[in-house]
Design a protein around this motif. Structure first.
Motif, mmCIF file in Angstrom:
data_model
loop_
_atom_site.group_PDB
_atom_site.id
_atom_site.type_symbol
_atom_site.label_atom_id
_atom_site.label_comp_id
_atom_site.label_asym_id
_atom_site.label_seq_id
_atom_site.Cartn_x
_atom_site.Cartn_y
_atom_site.Cartn_z
ATOM 1 N N GLY A 10 0.807 -1.216 0.000
ATOM 2 C CA GLY A 10 0.000 0.000 0.000
ATOM 3 C C GLY A 10 0.837 1.262 0.000
ATOM 4 O O GLY A 10 0.528 2.210 0.703
ATOM 5 N N GLY A 11 1.917 1.250 -0.770
ATOM 6 C CA GLY A 11 2.827 2.384 -0.740
ATOM 7 C C GLY A 11 3.855 2.173 0.355
ATOM 8 O O GLY A 11 4.234 1.047 0.656
ATOM 9 N N CYS A 12 4.280 3.248 0.956
ATOM 10 C CA CYS A 12 5.294 3.186 2.005
ATOM 11 C C CYS A 12 4.843 2.250 3.125
ATOM 12 O O CYS A 12 3.770 2.430 3.700
ATOM 13 N N PHE A 13 5.655 1.252 3.436
ATOM 14 C CA PHE A 13 5.233 0.280 4.458
ATOM 15 C C PHE A 13 5.155 0.884 5.849
ATOM 16 O O PHE A 13 4.460 0.358 6.710
ATOM 17 N N TRP A 14 5.832 1.980 6.106
ATOM 18 C CA TRP A 14 5.712 2.636 7.416
ATOM 19 C C TRP A 14 4.247 2.944 7.729
ATOM 20 O O TRP A 14 3.806 2.824 8.858
ATOM 21 N N VAL A 54 4.631 -7.208 9.899
ATOM 22 C CA VAL A 54 6.044 -7.068 9.558
ATOM 23 C C VAL A 54 6.169 -6.297 8.255
ATOM 24 O O VAL A 54 5.502 -6.624 7.271
ATOM 25 N N SER A 55 7.024 -5.281 8.244
ATOM 26 C CA SER A 55 7.331 -4.537 7.022
ATOM 27 C C SER A 55 8.343 -5.332 6.207
ATOM 28 O O SER A 55 9.257 -5.939 6.772
ATOM 29 N N THR A 92 17.577 -5.304 -0.188
ATOM 30 C CA THR A 92 17.706 -4.272 0.840
ATOM 31 C C THR A 92 16.768 -3.120 0.489
ATOM 32 O O THR A 92 16.297 -2.994 -0.649
ATOM 33 N N TYR A 93 16.533 -2.266 1.461
ATOM 34 C CA TYR A 93 15.699 -1.091 1.252
ATOM 35 C C TYR A 93 16.237 -0.246 0.094
ATOM 36 O O TYR A 93 15.476 0.184 -0.767
ATOM 37 N N PRO A 127 11.472 -9.853 5.170
ATOM 38 C CA PRO A 127 11.341 -8.775 6.154
ATOM 39 C C PRO A 127 12.351 -7.655 5.881
ATOM 40 O O PRO A 127 13.495 -7.912 5.497
ATOM 41 N N ALA A 128 11.900 -6.432 6.063
ATOM 42 C CA ALA A 128 12.776 -5.271 5.902
ATOM 43 C C ALA A 128 13.744 -5.193 7.080
ATOM 44 O O ALA A 128 13.590 -5.892 8.092
ATOM 45 N N GLU A 129 14.703 -4.324 6.953
ATOM 46 C CA GLU A 129 15.686 -4.093 7.995
ATOM 47 C C GLU A 129 14.995 -3.698 9.298
ATOM 48 O O GLU A 129 13.904 -3.136 9.288
#
Length: 177
Positions: free
Chosen positions: A13-17, A33-34, A45-46, A142-144
């Motif tokens: 959905g766009g930025c995972f934050w 989990v992002s 990696t990001y 999973p992201a960092e």
């Protein structure tokens, strides 16, 4: 005593934050989990995903108890976090990694997601076609760690980013309760 059975759902959905908090605080949600999914690069990696060319979406993987919080409710929460008519990213985040998609993990999820998208599209709520893709789930990376639960780690930056992006304004304008 038996343990609750859980399932996983994956949403881009766009930025995972901005996609963690709306799901995290409901009963029946075990974890959010992002991460990255849908691409070809192993263990991205990001920076690699953000640069482009990996095919990955920024996404969230949600572990949930369907007896407490059914998949249909996850879909309702999801649709109310995005602009499903934008195929170029979300709000101020542009590019392939910020596109929207529902990644189904079971045939039942696929059918519910298709039905849900069709109903939203036919509702006329947006005045433009819903373009959010519904795709089979693939490997989720999973992201960092610094990206996990970002809204809790950096609340000021998180709120400023949401405000600056136009996401909250869009949501308020399309999902008045």
């Amino acid at each position: 005593m038996s343990q609750a059975k859980t399932e996983k759902a994956i949403f881009a959905g766009g930025c995972f934050w901005c996609m963690v908090k709306p799901f995290k605080e409901w009963d029946g949600i075990v974890d959010v989990v992002s991460g990255y999914t849908g691409g070809t690069l192993e263990n991205p990696t990001y920076e690699e995903v953000k640069k482009g060319g990996t095919g990955h979406y920024e996404a969230v993987e949600i572990e949930f108890d369907p007896d407490v919080f059914p998949y249909s409710e996850l879909l309702n929460v999801y649709w109310q976090q995005i602009d499903p008519t934008d195929d170029g990213g979300q709000f101020h985040d542009r590019g392939d990694s910020y596109r929207t998609a529902i990644f189904w993990t079971t045939d039942g999820q696929k059918e519910e997601a298709l039905r849900s998208r069709r109903a939203l599209d036919e509702s006329g709520r947006f005045g433009k076609p819903v373009v959010t893709e519904i795709l089979p789930a693939s490997v989720f990376y999973p992201a960092e760690s610094y990206h996990q639960d970002y809204y809790l780690k950096e609340p000021g930056h998180y709120e400023q980013d949401r405000s600056d992006s136009g996401r909250d304004e869009f949501i308020a304008g399309h999902w008045k309760n």
